[in-house]
Scaffold this motif. Sequence first.
Motif, PDB file in Angstrom:
ATOM      1  N   TYR A 186      -3.947  -4.231  -2.296  1.00  0.00           N
ATOM      2  CA  TYR A 186      -4.115  -5.211  -1.221  1.00  0.00           C
ATOM      3  C   TYR A 186      -4.431  -4.517   0.101  1.00  0.00           C
ATOM      4  CZ  TYR A 186      -2.222  -9.131  -3.994  1.00  0.00           C
ATOM      5  OH  TYR A 186      -2.025 -10.114  -4.935  1.00  0.00           O
ATOM      6  N   LEU A 187      -3.681  -3.458   0.398  1.00  0.00           N
ATOM      7  CA  LEU A 187      -3.854  -2.772   1.688  1.00  0.00           C
ATOM      8  C   LEU A 187      -5.192  -2.045   1.762  1.00  0.00           C
ATOM      9  CD1 LEU A 187      -0.246  -1.337   2.171  1.00  0.00           C
ATOM     10  CD2 LEU A 187      -1.261  -3.347   3.255  1.00  0.00           C
ATOM     11  N   SER A 188      -5.712  -1.614   0.625  1.00  0.00           N
ATOM     12  CA  SER A 188      -6.990  -0.888   0.621  1.00  0.00           C
ATOM     13  C   SER A 188      -8.151  -1.775   1.035  1.00  0.00           C
ATOM     14  CB  SER A 188      -7.264  -0.292  -0.763  1.00  0.00           C
ATOM     15  OG  SER A 188      -7.573  -1.316  -1.699  1.00  0.00           O
ATOM     16  N   THR A 189      -7.963  -3.091   0.983  1.00  0.00           N
ATOM     17  CA  THR A 189      -9.028  -4.024   1.366  1.00  0.00           C
ATOM     18  C   THR A 189      -8.956  -4.400   2.841  1.00  0.00           C
ATOM     19  OG1 THR A 189      -7.696  -5.975   0.788  1.00  0.00           O
ATOM     20  CG2 THR A 189      -9.024  -5.001  -0.962  1.00  0.00           C
ATOM     21  N   CYS A 190      -8.061  -3.757   3.577  1.00  0.00           N
ATOM     22  CA  CYS A 190      -7.922  -4.061   5.005  1.00  0.00           C
ATOM     23  C   CYS A 190      -9.056  -3.389   5.776  1.00  0.00           C
ATOM     24  CB  CYS A 190      -6.569  -3.588   5.531  1.00  0.00           C
ATOM     25  SG  CYS A 190      -6.340  -3.840   7.295  1.00  0.00           S
ATOM     26  N   THR A 191     -10.010  -4.153   6.224  1.00  0.00           N
ATOM     27  CA  THR A 191     -11.179  -3.601   6.922  1.00  0.00           C
ATOM     28  C   THR A 191     -10.858  -3.151   8.335  1.00  0.00           C
ATOM     29  OG1 THR A 191     -11.803  -5.838   7.614  1.00  0.00           O
ATOM     30  CG2 THR A 191     -12.783  -5.008   5.577  1.00  0.00           C
ATOM     31  N   GLU A 192      -9.726  -3.593   8.877  1.00  0.00           N
ATOM     32  CA  GLU A 192      -9.381  -3.240  10.251  1.00  0.00           C
ATOM     33  C   GLU A 192      -8.704  -1.878  10.352  1.00  0.00           C
ATOM     34  OE1 GLU A 192      -7.380  -6.383  12.385  1.00  0.00           O
ATOM     35  OE2 GLU A 192      -8.213  -7.876  11.023  1.00  0.00           O
ATOM     36  N   ASN A 193      -8.358  -1.288   9.207  1.00  0.00           N
ATOM     37  CA  ASN A 193      -7.690   0.012   9.231  1.00  0.00           C
ATOM     38  C   ASN A 193      -8.736   1.120   9.272  1.00  0.00           C
ATOM     39  OD1 ASN A 193      -5.320   1.566   9.203  1.00  0.00           O
ATOM     40  ND2 ASN A 193      -5.600   2.023   7.036  1.00  0.00           N
ATOM     41  N   SER A 194      -8.756   1.903  10.339  1.00  0.00           N
ATOM     42  CA  SER A 194      -9.804   2.912  10.534  1.00  0.00           C
ATOM     43  C   SER A 194      -9.560   4.180   9.723  1.00  0.00           C
ATOM     44  CB  SER A 194      -9.917   3.276  12.025  1.00  0.00           C
ATOM     45  OG  SER A 194      -8.676   3.739  12.515  1.00  0.00           O
ATOM     46  N   THR A 195      -8.324   4.449   9.311  1.00  0.00           N
ATOM     47  CA  THR A 195      -8.018   5.651   8.539  1.00  0.00           C
ATOM     48  C   THR A 195      -7.645   5.266   7.113  1.00  0.00           C
ATOM     49  OG1 THR A 195      -5.703   5.540   9.267  1.00  0.00           O
ATOM     50  CG2 THR A 195      -7.215   6.907  10.567  1.00  0.00           C
ATOM     51  N   PRO A 196      -7.986   6.104   6.133  1.00  0.00           N
ATOM     52  CA  PRO A 196      -7.665   5.783   4.738  1.00  0.00           C
ATOM     53  C   PRO A 196      -6.157   5.656   4.539  1.00  0.00           C
ATOM     54  CG  PRO A 196      -9.214   7.624   4.884  1.00  0.00           C
ATOM     55  CD  PRO A 196      -8.723   7.369   6.268  1.00  0.00           C
TER      56      PRO A 196
END
Length: 384
Positions: A186-196
Motif C-alpha cells: 500500500y505504501l509503495s503506491t504513495c506518489t507523494e513520497n519522494s524517497t523510496p
Amino acid sequence: MRHEEENPPETSSTTSTAATADQEEECWNQRKQALIEELCEKLMSGDLQTKIETARHIRKVVKKSSLKTRSKFGASGVIQPLVLMLVSPCLDAREASLLALLNLAVRNERNKVKIVTAGAIPPLVDLLKFQNGTLRELATAAILTLSAAAPNKPAIAASGAAPLLVQILHSGSVQGRVDAVTALHYLSTCTENSTPILDATAVPPLINLLKECKKYSKLAEKSTALLEILSNSEEGRIAITNSDGGILTLVETVEDGSLISTQHAVGALLTLCQSSRDKYRELILKEGAIPGLLRLTAEGTLEAQERARTLLDLLRHTPQEKRLSSSVLEKIVYDLAARVDGADKAAETAKRLLQDMVQRSMELSMTRIQRGATSSTPSKIPSS
C-alpha cells in the motif's frame, strides 16, 4: 357482475404490523445511540480500568455492527480517547484500544482518516519496535488497515514505519509477515513520497515469502510488485541475485503466477537483464526461464507480453541485425514443438529447442573469439 379488486387495500392488521416494526427499529436506534454516548462518556472520564473495559466493549459491539454503526461511533468522539490509550504505560490498555480502533477502521474510510488525524501513527510506530509479539503484530495490522486509505499514505510513509515493517518480514509470525507485505505494498503506491520506502534489506524475506506462498496468490502479487520496485536499484538487483534461489523464484512465478504476479516477476527479470545483459543473461537462462516467457507472450497481460518479448530478445545471443523478431521466432518454435510433441508438451519442447539454439550460438561465438585471438596481435592499451 361485481369484479374483485386485483390489489385489495391494506388491512388494518397489515398497517399495524408495519407501524410496530418501525417503532421497534426506532427504539433500537435510540438504545444504540444511548449506548454509544454512554461508552464515549466512560472513555473520557472513567479511570484506567473503566477505560480498558469500555474499549473492549466497543470492540465487541462494533465487531458485530453495520458500517452505519461504525460511523456513529466515529462521530461520537470515541476515537481520540482510544488513540490516547495507545501511549498508556499499561499494556492491557494499549491492546484494548488497538483492537477497538482496528474494528472501527475496518471497511470505514472516514474512521481510518479520523484515527490518523487524531495522532495514532507515532504510537503505532513505537509499538512496531516492541518485543511483545502480540502488540507488535496488532500494530502491524493497524498500519496495514490505515494505509489502505489514500489520504493516510503520505503520513505513514513519512513516519519511519517501513524499515520496522521490513524487520517484521524477517522475524514476525506468518500473519505478521503477510500484514507487513500488504502494508508495504500500500505504501509503495504513495506518489507523494519522494524517497523510496524500501531498501535492499527487504529482498531476502520477500524472496522467502514468494518461495513459500502459492505463486498465483494475492501475497505473491504484492511480493513481486515490491521486488520489481527493488530491482530498479543496483543494491536491490545484487540482493535478488545473492538471495538463495532469488532468480529461480522469479522464474517460477513467471511460469505459475497470476496475471499480476507474472507481470511483476518478468518486469523484475527484465530490469536485471537491461541493467547488465552480460551479468544477468546467463543467470536467468540457467534457471530455465524460456518456457515461461514463451507462454507469457501469448497468455499474459499486454504489458507482460511486451516485457516477455523484450526479455527473450535480450536472452538470445544472435547479433541484432541477424535476429528474427521475438514474436516470429516464438511462433515458429512453439508451433514446431506443438506439431512434434502436442500442445501439452509444447512449452517444454520449445524450451529445449531454444536452449539448444542459445547454447549453439554461444559455442559459435566462443569459436569466433578464439579464432580472432589467435590471428591478431596485441594492441597497445591507451594510458588514458
